[in-house]
Design a protein around this motif. Structure first.
Motif, PDB file in Angstrom:
ATOM      1  N   GLU A 223       0.856  -1.185   0.000  1.00 52.64           N
ATOM      2  CA  GLU A 223       0.000   0.000   0.000  1.00 52.64           C
ATOM      3  C   GLU A 223       0.889   1.231   0.000  1.00 52.64           C
ATOM      4  O   GLU A 223       1.853   1.309   0.769  1.00 52.64           O
ATOM      5  N   VAL A 224       0.569   2.179  -0.870  1.00 53.01           N
ATOM      6  CA  VAL A 224       1.378   3.384  -1.029  1.00 53.01           C
ATOM      7  C   VAL A 224       0.568   4.594  -0.595  1.00 53.01           C
ATOM      8  O   VAL A 224      -0.578   4.784  -1.018  1.00 53.01           O
ATOM      9  N   TYR A 225       1.212   5.420   0.229  1.00 56.06           N
ATOM     10  CA  TYR A 225       0.568   6.632   0.749  1.00 56.06           C
ATOM     11  C   TYR A 225       0.857   7.802  -0.194  1.00 56.06           C
ATOM     12  O   TYR A 225       2.008   8.094  -0.498  1.00 56.06           O
ATOM     13  N   VAL A 226      -0.207   8.454  -0.646  1.00 54.83           N
ATOM     14  CA  VAL A 226      -0.093   9.674  -1.467  1.00 54.83           C
ATOM     15  C   VAL A 226      -0.630  10.821  -0.613  1.00 54.83           C
ATOM     16  O   VAL A 226      -1.836  11.001  -0.497  1.00 54.83           O
ATOM     17  N   PRO A 227       0.265  11.617   0.020  1.00 50.90           N
ATOM     18  CA  PRO A 227      -0.204  12.666   0.936  1.00 50.90           C
ATOM     19  C   PRO A 227      -1.005  13.751   0.226  1.00 50.90           C
ATOM     20  O   PRO A 227      -0.882  13.967  -0.991  1.00 50.90           O
ATOM     21  N   ALA A 228      -1.805  14.433   0.991  1.00 55.56           N
ATOM     22  CA  ALA A 228      -2.586  15.552   0.457  1.00 55.56           C
ATOM     23  C   ALA A 228      -1.644  16.644  -0.024  1.00 55.56           C
ATOM     24  O   ALA A 228      -0.556  16.836   0.510  1.00 55.56           O
ATOM     25  N   GLY A 229      -2.075  17.382  -1.035  1.00 53.07           N
ATOM     26  CA  GLY A 229      -1.272  18.504  -1.512  1.00 53.07           C
ATOM     27  C   GLY A 229      -1.632  18.895  -2.929  1.00 53.07           C
ATOM     28  O   GLY A 229      -2.529  18.325  -3.565  1.00 53.07           O
ATOM     29  N   TRP A 230      -0.887  19.890  -3.401  1.00 46.49           N
ATOM     30  CA  TRP A 230      -1.119  20.421  -4.742  1.00 46.49           C
ATOM     31  C   TRP A 230      -0.400  19.560  -5.779  1.00 46.49           C
ATOM     32  O   TRP A 230       0.645  18.987  -5.523  1.00 46.49           O
ATOM     33  N   CYS A 231      -0.991  19.497  -6.962  1.00 48.70           N
ATOM     34  CA  CYS A 231      -0.338  18.834  -8.081  1.00 48.70           C
ATOM     35  C   CYS A 231      -0.819  19.497  -9.368  1.00 48.70           C
ATOM     36  O   CYS A 231      -1.797  20.237  -9.373  1.00 48.70           O
ATOM     37  N   TRP A 232      -0.104  19.223 -10.434  1.00 46.34           N
ATOM     38  CA  TRP A 232      -0.522  19.699 -11.748  1.00 46.34           C
ATOM     39  C   TRP A 232      -1.145  18.546 -12.497  1.00 46.34           C
ATOM     40  O   TRP A 232      -0.581  17.462 -12.602  1.00 46.34           O
ATOM     41  N   ILE A 233      -2.342  18.788 -13.019  1.00 45.00           N
ATOM     42  CA  ILE A 233      -3.014  17.754 -13.799  1.00 45.00           C
ATOM     43  C   ILE A 233      -3.306  18.315 -15.187  1.00 45.00           C
ATOM     44  O   ILE A 233      -3.384  19.525 -15.397  1.00 45.00           O
ATOM     45  N   GLY A 234      -3.478  17.412 -16.150  1.00 46.05           N
ATOM     46  CA  GLY A 234      -3.804  17.834 -17.505  1.00 46.05           C
ATOM     47  C   GLY A 234      -2.669  18.620 -18.141  1.00 46.05           C
ATOM     48  O   GLY A 234      -1.508  18.521 -17.774  1.00 46.05           O
ATOM     49  N   GLY A 235      -3.047  19.405 -19.151  1.00 45.58           N
ATOM     50  CA  GLY A 235      -2.079  20.287 -19.783  1.00 45.58           C
ATOM     51  C   GLY A 235      -1.094  19.596 -20.708  1.00 45.58           C
ATOM     52  O   GLY A 235      -0.058  20.173 -21.027  1.00 45.58           O
ATOM     53  N   ASP A 236      -1.400  18.383 -21.161  1.00 43.10           N
ATOM     54  CA  ASP A 236      -0.498  17.660 -22.049  1.00 43.10           C
ATOM     55  C   ASP A 236      -1.191  17.508 -23.402  1.00 43.10           C
ATOM     56  O   ASP A 236      -2.030  16.624 -23.589  1.00 43.10           O
ATOM     57  N   PRO A 237      -0.881  18.359 -24.380  1.00 45.15           N
ATOM     58  CA  PRO A 237      -1.596  18.310 -25.666  1.00 45.15           C
ATOM     59  C   PRO A 237      -1.365  17.025 -26.432  1.00 45.15           C
ATOM     60  O   PRO A 237      -2.133  16.715 -27.354  1.00 45.15           O
ATOM     61  N   GLN A 238      -0.332  16.262 -26.089  1.00 44.01           N
ATOM     62  CA  GLN A 238      -0.065  15.011 -26.802  1.00 44.01           C
ATOM     63  C   GLN A 238      -0.759  13.815 -26.151  1.00 44.01           C
ATOM     64  O   GLN A 238      -0.691  12.698 -26.673  1.00 44.01           O
ATOM     65  N   ALA A 239      -1.404  14.056 -25.012  1.00 44.58           N
ATOM     66  CA  ALA A 239      -2.097  12.972 -24.314  1.00 44.58           C
ATOM     67  C   ALA A 239      -3.544  12.908 -24.781  1.00 44.58           C
ATOM     68  O   ALA A 239      -4.201  13.948 -24.949  1.00 44.58           O
TER      69      ALA A 239
END
Length: 838
Positions: free
Chosen positions: A570-586
């Motif tokens: 099990e892997v813990y992903v702490p709360a916080g800011w992240c960048w999502i999207g914004g990939d025109p090739q995806a």
């Protein structure tokens, strides 16, 4: 006002005719003039000379005639001085020096000469008018059209006229604003050469005051006669000391500097009674002209020119007035270019609001299009989607228009700098533009663009973005409990991956605004009795990474799970800011945005066949065989043409006691226990999470699609879990082997995210929690809101990740996919998630 060559002033309006002028001054004392001239009366009188307005009968014009006063006519020294002045002035043929027209001797023996009469204002009056209110912080334009710039231009022409005299070996020795006239047609004339002399020649002795004359010894701006010649407030130190042998062109340069001082500050360099001013000049320099000007905006370059011209040491001044004039003209040339450049920059700046409006409108249209598409199902007919497509096309057109206007803006600012390379307004606008571009490029991990924009920013920044260019930011980190140790690792490229390199220990938490160079980091947090926690952070130039949730003002203390609270996978992903999207090739990437995602736990690996078999067989043991049959992996219904959930050949076979066991093959190879399970639909994935939750007492569920994107990308918006470059040796994709097929979940250790989650870019995709919508999952105030799809909702479901069936380029972390909830695919499996606590 009217001014004659010797500087005598009379308050005559240029509208007065000759008859009224004669009547005003009176012509009672008739003078026997040469027959050519008709006397119109006295217009000015000084200590030993007078000036009369006369009519030239031969040429039909009115001129000024200067001659000695009768009281001093018998003085040999006065006559010698008068003749010296006449000859000196006659030898100076320059547009800025009043010409001698004619000369001779009257019947009574007095010498005379004629000259044009200059009508206009003295430079002293213009200086007073341009400065306006002493308390004003600006120079003013006079009603007759004089501005500060034009005042400096007039001063430059004075320098040119005096420079001409210096070239002819003549020094003026009494330069001051009252001895400069600006005519009605804009001509600038240097007046009163009565104290002038040729270098190397013996100057006539000074003339004593005429009987009855009362020289004003208390006014520092009037000419003094005697051993100390000149006007005290404007004379050079050597002149104030009576060192006549030292007087030369640099002495006039000093006086010109004093005139410039007056023009810049609004008052002469020294003030007080004449004798006291002489002592001040001898004692030391006046106050700095910038300080003397108060709050007037004195240009630095002109202030420096003034300072050099008024240097105490003769050798430190400009060698002559021509050299001084060249510097002033250079400043004027630059000022004119600056004005022209400023006009161009202002026009360019006027385009900026239109660019912003176009981009804002584009964003609104795209948001509306996404909203409309979010209500449409992927298989809906064109008629339903077309209005949203039209909005997207309109948005694209606005984007193109904004791009063209931005090009015009850039060309305008660059054109302004072509005229004036030092134009602060253009440099500031371009620096702001390139600062924004640099930050955007670094967020997009566009290395070439970032290098280019940083170089352009450095070329244009004048100190405003020094912190940004320093490339530092601040990191704050608060934990629960406090006192945890923080080891800092910086992500650096190595063999096409981003690899964490140890930087150092940051000390115990809480960390508040620790200064670190910009970049992507991994903080490894350790505390006694707590699980080791990995916290990726992205520190931008001049930015702060502080863990403050949306709408709050203080960093959120990051909970550190207690030992035993997390299972081994099990892997813990702490709360916080992240960048999502914004990939025109995806594929179907969301627009780039910064988002807060609450903490959660994610399975390190996708669910394997071994684990899924336990689930199905537990259902059978509990008497829920029908459910087990529905959720068993099967060939896609499309292969058999059936639509029932139990349609399609089961992949698992039944063994002893009816239990499911591994069966099925892919490309001649039997399914393996450590392969990720596939060919299960969304309902089966959801049922597995519900069963695991009941079995373990932990709230397992399917991951939200943006939770999964955050788990893959960390905080730095990377393209793949390992970095920004694709290579099929890093993850299981179609190009990874000559025989594409699934592999064990531990087979590709480099397919690992910053948090330690494996297999997010290859091997198998994961069913996700939500209905697939074009606009993406629900977000409120910059914070992800989990919205599980209802079991009976027939709409498409989201799935994320790369797969063994697809090229690696389709494995980009921002890529989004959708399938109907009953679809079964060889490329889609299940991974479970849960909130940290409760």
């Amino acid at each position: 006002m009217s001014r004659t060559q010797d500087g005598m002033i009379t308050a005559l309006s240029s509208s007065e005719d000759a008859g009224s002028e004669a009547a005003r001054f009176g012509a009672a004392k008739a003078i026997a003039l040469p027959p050519r001239y008709h006397d119109l009366g006295c217009i000015a009188s000084g200590g030993f000379g007078e000036v009369r307005r006369v009519y030239d009968r031969d040429l039909g014009r009115t001129v000024a005639m200067k001659l000695l006063r009768p009281e001093v006519a018998s003085s040999i020294r006065a006559a010698a001085r008068f003749l010296a002045e006449m000859r000196l002035a006659a030898g100076l043929q320059h547009p800025g020096i009043v010409a001698v027209l004619d000369g001779g001797t009257l019947a009574d023996g007095r010498a005379w000469f004629t000259m044009p009469e200059v009508r206009g204002r003295t430079l002293s009056e213009i200086i007073h008018d341009v400065h306006g209110d002493a308390a004003s912080g600006t120079f003013v334009e006079t009603p007759y059209g004089f501005s500060f710039r034009r005042l400096v231009d007039a001063f430059a022409r004075v320098c040119q006229a005096v420079g001409y005299a210096h070239q002819r070996g003549v020094v003026h020795r009494d330069l001051k604003p009252d001895n400069v006239m600006v005519g009605e047609l804009g001509e600038v004339m240097v007046m009163d050469w009565g104290l002038g002399r040729r270098l190397g020649e013996h100057a006539p002795a000074p003339v004593e005051e005429a009987a009855g004359a009362a020289p004003d010894e208390d006014r520092p701006t009037l000419t003094r006669h005697g051993d100390v010649l000149g006007t005290p407030a404007f004379m050079s130190p050597e002149q104030a000391r009576g060192e006549q042998a030292l007087l030369g062109p640099p002495s006039d340069v000093y006086a010109l500097g004093a005139i410039l001082y007056h023009a810049l500050s609004g008052h002469p360099p020294y003030a007080g009674a004449a004798a006291f001013v002489v002592l001040q000049v001898r004692a030391g320099p006046p106050p700095d002209v910038r300080a003397a000007a108060g709050n007037k905006p004195v240009p630095d370059d002109l202030a420096d020119i003034c300072r050099r011209a008024m240097a105490r040491e003769i050798a430190h001044r400009h060698p002559d007035a021509e050299a001084l004039g060249r510097e002033v003209l250079a400043w004027l040339d630059g000022a004119r270019r600056r004005d022209q450049a400023l006009v161009i920059a202002t026009r360019a700046r006027a385009i900026a609001p239109a660019i912003a409006a176009l981009r804002a409108r584009k964003a609104d249209l795209l948001a509306e299009a996404r909203h409309r598409l979010s209500t449409a199902r992927p298989f809906d007919p064109v008629e339903i989607k077309a209005p949203a497509w039209d909005l997207e096309e309109q948005a694209a057109a606005l984007g193109r228009e904004a791009a063209l206007k931005e090009i015009a803006w850039l060309e305008g600012m660059s054109g302004a700098l072509t005229l004036d390379p030092d134009l602060e307004e253009a440099h500031a606008a371009l620096a702001d533009h390139y600062a924004e571009s640099l930050i955007a490029a670094e967020r997009a991990s566009s290395g070439e663009d970032a290098v280019r924009f940083e170089a352009l920013l450095r070329a244009h920044d004048r100190g405003r973005h020094v912190a940004l260019l320093r490339g530092e930011g601040a990191l704050s980190l608060v934990t629960d409990p406090p006192g945890a140790s923080v080891s800092l690792f910086r992500y650096e490229p190595a063999q096409r991956r981003l690899v964490p390199r140890f930087v150092g220990e940051l000390g115990p938490t809480p960390l508040l605004d620790a200064v670190v160079p910009r970049g992507s980091y991994l903080c490894v947090v350790r505390a006694e009795g707590r699980c080791e926690t990995r916290i990726p952070v992205w520190v931008e130039r001049g930015g702060r990474w502080d863990g403050v949730p949306p709408g709050e003002s203080e960093p959120l203390p990051i909970p550190l799970p207690a030992e035993g609270e997390l299972g081994p996978d099990e892997v813990y992903v702490p709360a916080g800011w992240c960048w999502i999207g914004g990939d025109p090739q995806a594929s179907d990437s969301l627009p780039g945005r910064r988002l807060w995602v609450d903490g959660f736990i994610l399975g390190r690996y996708p669910v394997t066949n071994r684990e899924y078999l336990i689930f199905l067989n537990d259902l059978i043991a509990a008497g829920r065989e029908e459910e087990a049959l529905v959720f068993c992996p099967r060939d896609p219904p499309s292969l058999s043409g059936a639509t029932d959930a139990r349609a399609g050949r089961p992949i698992y076979t039944r063994g002893e006691g009816g239990r499911f066991v591994l069966g099925g093959e892919e490309f001649g190879r039997r399914w393996q226990p450590d392969w990720p399970v596939a060919l299960i639909d969304w309902h089966g994935a959801r049922a597995y999470a519900a069963w695991l939750s009941a079995r373990t007492g932990k709230p397992w569920r399917l991951p939200g699609e943006l939770e999964r994107e955050k788990a893959a990308r960390g905080a730095d918006a990377r393209v793949f879990p390992w970095g920004n470059q694709a290579d099929p040796t890093f993850a299981r994709a179609a190009e990874s082997d000559t025989l594409p097929m699934r592999v064990g979940v531990t087979a590709y250790p480099l397919d690992e995210s910053p948090y330690g989650v494996r297999g997010l870019a290859g091997n198998i995709r994961d069913h996700c929690l939500e209905v697939w919508r074009h606009a993406g999952p629900d977000v409120s105030g910059g914070r992800l809101v989990l919205s599980p799809a209802a079991a009976g909702d027939p709409d498409f479901r989201s799935n994320r990740g790369g797969a063994w069936t697809s090229p690696l380029e389709r494995s980009r972390a921002a890529a989004r996919f959708g399938n109907l909830p009953g679809d079964r695919r060889e490329s889609i499996g299940v991974r479970v998630a849960r909130s940290l606590r409760g």
